[in-house]
Design a protein around this motif. Structure first.
Motif, PDB file in Angstrom:
ATOM      1  N   GLY A 287      43.818  37.775  48.969  1.00  0.00           N
ATOM      2  CA  GLY A 287      43.860  38.683  47.828  1.00  0.00           C
ATOM      3  C   GLY A 287      43.079  38.180  46.638  1.00  0.00           C
ATOM      4  N   LEU A 288      43.320  36.938  46.215  1.00  0.00           N
ATOM      5  CA  LEU A 288      42.629  36.391  45.050  1.00  0.00           C
ATOM      6  C   LEU A 288      41.134  36.247  45.326  1.00  0.00           C
ATOM      7  CD1 LEU A 288      42.953  35.345  42.193  1.00  0.00           C
ATOM      8  CD2 LEU A 288      43.405  33.069  43.120  1.00  0.00           C
ATOM      9  N   LEU A 289      40.769  35.869  46.558  1.00  0.00           N
ATOM     10  CA  LEU A 289      39.354  35.770  46.920  1.00  0.00           C
ATOM     11  C   LEU A 289      38.679  37.141  46.833  1.00  0.00           C
ATOM     12  CD1 LEU A 289      36.940  34.163  48.001  1.00  0.00           C
ATOM     13  CD2 LEU A 289      37.785  34.619  50.314  1.00  0.00           C
ATOM     14  N   GLY A 290      39.346  38.182  47.339  1.00  0.00           N
ATOM     15  CA  GLY A 290      38.773  39.519  47.258  1.00  0.00           C
ATOM     16  C   GLY A 290      38.602  39.985  45.830  1.00  0.00           C
ATOM     17  N   MET A 291      39.581  39.710  44.962  1.00  0.00           N
ATOM     18  CA  MET A 291      39.447  40.093  43.556  1.00  0.00           C
ATOM     19  C   MET A 291      38.278  39.366  42.904  1.00  0.00           C
ATOM     20  SD  MET A 291      43.329  40.525  42.080  1.00  0.00           S
ATOM     21  CE  MET A 291      43.981  38.967  42.655  1.00  0.00           C
ATOM     22  N   THR A 292      38.108  38.078  43.219  1.00  0.00           N
ATOM     23  CA  THR A 292      36.998  37.305  42.657  1.00  0.00           C
ATOM     24  C   THR A 292      35.653  37.876  43.112  1.00  0.00           C
ATOM     25  OG1 THR A 292      38.388  35.323  42.656  1.00  0.00           O
ATOM     26  CG2 THR A 292      36.010  34.997  42.459  1.00  0.00           C
TER      27      THR A 292
ATOM     28  N   ARG B 122      33.575  38.263  35.899  1.00  0.00           N
ATOM     29  CA  ARG B 122      34.309  37.083  36.375  1.00  0.00           C
ATOM     30  C   ARG B 122      35.802  37.389  36.345  1.00  0.00           C
ATOM     31  NH1 ARG B 122      32.618  35.820  31.154  1.00  0.00           N
ATOM     32  NH2 ARG B 122      34.318  35.446  29.671  1.00  0.00           N
ATOM     33  N   LEU B 123      36.536  36.652  37.159  1.00  0.00           N
ATOM     34  CA  LEU B 123      37.986  36.782  37.221  1.00  0.00           C
ATOM     35  C   LEU B 123      38.601  35.398  37.084  1.00  0.00           C
ATOM     36  CD1 LEU B 123      40.111  39.142  39.209  1.00  0.00           C
ATOM     37  CD2 LEU B 123      40.580  36.728  39.581  1.00  0.00           C
ATOM     38  N   ARG B 124      39.591  35.302  36.175  1.00  0.00           N
ATOM     39  CA  ARG B 124      40.224  34.008  35.917  1.00  0.00           C
ATOM     40  C   ARG B 124      41.738  34.139  36.039  1.00  0.00           C
ATOM     41  NH1 ARG B 124      36.944  32.048  30.455  1.00  0.00           N
ATOM     42  NH2 ARG B 124      34.931  31.617  31.469  1.00  0.00           N
ATOM     43  N   PRO B 125      42.335  33.399  36.974  1.00  0.00           N
ATOM     44  CA  PRO B 125      43.804  33.351  37.006  1.00  0.00           C
ATOM     45  C   PRO B 125      44.318  32.371  35.958  1.00  0.00           C
ATOM     46  CG  PRO B 125      42.876  32.086  38.820  1.00  0.00           C
ATOM     47  CD  PRO B 125      41.717  32.697  38.085  1.00  0.00           C
TER      48      PRO B 125
ATOM     49  N   HIS C 112      36.919  40.229  33.464  1.00  0.00           N
ATOM     50  CA  HIS C 112      35.893  40.525  32.453  1.00  0.00           C
ATOM     51  C   HIS C 112      34.683  41.107  33.165  1.00  0.00           C
ATOM     52  CE1 HIS C 112      33.385  40.126  28.847  1.00  0.00           C
ATOM     53  NE2 HIS C 112      32.446  39.658  29.649  1.00  0.00           N
ATOM     54  N   VAL C 113      34.249  42.317  32.730  1.00  0.00           N
ATOM     55  CA  VAL C 113      33.120  43.003  33.359  1.00  0.00           C
ATOM     56  C   VAL C 113      32.178  43.497  32.268  1.00  0.00           C
ATOM     57  CG1 VAL C 113      32.386  44.938  34.788  1.00  0.00           C
ATOM     58  CG2 VAL C 113      34.515  43.749  35.319  1.00  0.00           C
ATOM     59  N   PRO C 114      30.898  43.064  32.257  1.00  0.00           N
ATOM     60  CA  PRO C 114      29.910  43.657  31.338  1.00  0.00           C
ATOM     61  C   PRO C 114      29.633  45.100  31.755  1.00  0.00           C
ATOM     62  CG  PRO C 114      29.143  41.552  32.238  1.00  0.00           C
ATOM     63  CD  PRO C 114      30.329  41.965  33.042  1.00  0.00           C
TER      64      PRO C 114
END
Length: 435
Positions: A387-392, A401-404, A417-419
Motif C-alpha cells: 500500500g505505502l509503495l503504491g501511494m509513493t 512526493r509522499l511522506r509518512p 504534495h503534488v505540483p
C-alpha cells in the motif's frame, strides 16, 4: 588450459570496407553531400588554376587547347554539381562510368601538363571514387589514373619540373583515394553505431513501458480488487464460523448478504479496472472535483468503518484532470483503508490545501497506533504490504512526493504534495512512463 586459437584481430579502417547499415538512406544522403563537395572543389580548382595555366602556356594552339580543357572542366563540374541527384546514383551503380572522368583527367594533363595548376584538379577523381566505391573501386580507379599520369609524364618529361610535379600529383591522388575511403567507412560505421543505439533505446523504451504498465496494474489491483477480495474472504470466514455454531437464521442471512455484496463489488471493481485500462487515453480533457469526491469518500468510509472523519478543505471546487484526481483519490482511499485495518483508530482527519493554486497538499492523519519507527515503502513491500509503495509511486507519477510521519492526533499521517501545473500537463501515457 589456454586455447590454441589466436584471438581474432579487430578490423581497422585500412583493412576492409565497412558494410553499409540497414537504414542506409541517411548515410547515402551524407555521402552524396560529400561527393557534391568534391565536385565543387574541382570546379573551384579549375576556375582558380585556369588563368595561371593560360599565362604559362605559349600562344597559339597550346593556349587554345588549355582554354578548351578548362572550359570543359568547368562545364562538366557544373553539370555534375547541378544534377548530382540524377548522376550520383548512376555512378554508384555503374563504376565503369568513372572512365569518363579518367578521360577528362587525361585531356587536362595532356593539354596543361603535369606542372600546370590545372593538374591538381585531377586529385578529385580518386577522392570521388573512394567515397563511392570503397577500397577495391578506389584502388582500381586510382591505379588507372596513375597509369594516365605516367603516360602524360612521358609526353612532358622534357619540360623543367615535370618530374617533381608528376610525383606530387601521383602522391596527392593516392592520399585522396585513402581519404575518400576512410571518410566512407567512418560514415557507415557511425551509421551502424547510431542504428544499434536506436535499436537499444527502442528496446529499453519498450521494457520501461512494460514495467510501468506492470506497476500500474499492481497499484490498481491492490487498491481495488485485492482489498475487496480480502473483505470477501473475511466475510466468508465469518459466515462459516456462524454456520458451525448454528447461529440464528437472521445472522446467517445477513452474513451471506455481506458475502454476496462483496462479491458483486469485486466484480464491479474488476469491470471498472478493465474499462479504465481500455479508455485511459480518453480521459485527457475530463475534470474531477477533488473536494466533492473527498467529502463523498469520507462519508462513505465513516459509515463503513464506524470512525469519526473530519474534513478540512477549501470552499471553492478543486477541478483537476482525471488522471491527477484518480491518483490523489486513490492515495486517500489507501490511507483510509490502512487506518481501518491496521491503526486501531477512532478518529481520522483529512486536510486539503491548494497552496495558492500552484500545488496540492493533502494530509490524512489518525489517532491510532502510528507507523513503526523507520518505516519505508520498500521494507513493507518485502513483507507483502504494497500500500505505502503504491501511494509513493502514484505521487512520483504526478511529479510530487509522499511522506509518512506522525499525526497531530497522535497516530500516523500521510502527507501528499503534488505540483498542480506539472500534474495537469502530463498525459496518462506520461504518468505510466514515470510510474
Amino acid at each position: 588450459m589456454m586455447s590454441s586459437r589466436a584471438p581474432r584481430p579487430t578490423p581497422g579502417y585500412l583493412e576492409d570496407d565497412a558494410p553499409p547499415p540497414a537504414s542506409v538512406r541517411l548515410q547515402l544522403g551524407a555521402l552524396q553531400a560529400l561527393c557534391r563537395q568534391t565536385v565543387a572543389v574541382r570546379l573551384a580548382l579549375v576556375l582558380i588554376g585556369a588563368p595561371f595555366a593560360l599565362a604559362n602556356t605559349a600562344d597559339g594552339a597550346p593556349r587554345y587547347a588549355v582554354l578548351a580543357a578548362a572550359v570543359l572542366g568547368v562545364m562538366t563540374s557544373y553539370a555534375l554539381l547541378r544534377d548530382w541527384d540524377r548522376v550520383g546514383p548512376r555512378l554508384l551503380a555503374h563504376p565503369s562510368l568513372m572512365a569518363l572522368d579518367l578521360l577528362f583527367v587525361a585531356t587536362l594533363l595532356l593539354t596543361a601538363s603535369p606542372a600546370s595548376p590545372l593538374a591538381y584538379a585531377t586529385v578529385c577523381t580518386p577522392l570521388l571514387s573512394g567515397l563511392l566505391y570503397g577500397w577495391r573501386g578506389a584502388g582500381a580507379i586510382t591505379g588507372l589514373q596513375l597509369v594516365v599520369i605516367v603516360a602524360v609524364f612521358r609526353a612532358w618529361e622534357q619540360r623543367p619540373g615535370a618530374g617533381i610535379s608528376t610525383l606530387l600529383i601521383a602522391g596527392f591522388c593516392v592520399a585522396a583515394g585513402i581519404i575518400g575511403v576512410t571518410l566512407r567507412n567512418l560514415m557507415f560505421r557511425f551509421g551502424a553505431a547510431g542504428e544499434a543505439l536506436s535499436e537499444a533505446n527502442a528496446r529499453l523504451a519498450a521494457a520501461e513501458a512494460v514495467e510501468s504498465e506492470r506497476a500500474f496494474l499492481a497499484r490498481e489491483m491492490h487498491d481495488s480488487v485485492a482489498k475487496t477480495l480480502h473483505g470477501l474472504a473475511l466475510a466468508a470466514e465469518a459466515l462459516a464460523v456462524s454456520a458451525d455454531h448454528a447461529a440464528d437464521p437472521g445472522t446467517l442471512k445477513r452474513q451471506a448478504n455481506q458475502v454476496a455484496g462483496a462479491a458483486r463489488r469485486a466484480a464491479a471493481e474488476s469491470r471498472d479496472l478493465l474499462s479504465g485500462l481500455r479508455r485511459r487515453t480518453d480521459f485527457g480533457a475530463a475534470r474531477v472535483d477533488v473536494s466533492a469526491e473527498l467529502a463523498l469518500r469520507g462519508r462513505e468510509f465513516a459509515g463503513r468503518a464506524g470512525l469519526e472523519v473530519e474534513l478540512a478543505k477549501p470552499e471553492a471546487p478543486l477541478l483537476l484532470p482525471y488522471a491527477t484526481a484518480h491518483h490523489v483519490l486513490a492515495v486517500v482511499s489507501e490511507a483510509l483503508e490502512n487506518t481501518h485495518r491496521h491503526a486501531r483508530a477512532t478518529r481520522v482527519r483529512i486536510t486539503l490545501d491548494t497552496a495558492g493554486d500552484t500545488a496540492l497538499d493533502l494530509w490524512i492523519g489518525d489517532d491510532g497506533v502510528g507507523l513503526p519507527p523507520g518505516t519505508a515503502p520498500g521494507d513493507l513491500a518485502k513483507t507483502g504490504h504494497f500500500g505505502l509503495l503504491g501511494m509513493t509511486e502514484r505521487a512520483a507519477s504526478l511529479g510530487g512526493r509522499l511522506r509518512p510521519g506522525r499525526s497531530p492526533l497522535g497516530g500516523a499521517e500521510i502527507h501528499l504534495h503534488v505540483p498542480l501545473a506539472q500534474a495537469a500537463a502530463r498525459t496518462p501515457q506520461e504518468e505510466a512512463a514515470h510510474a
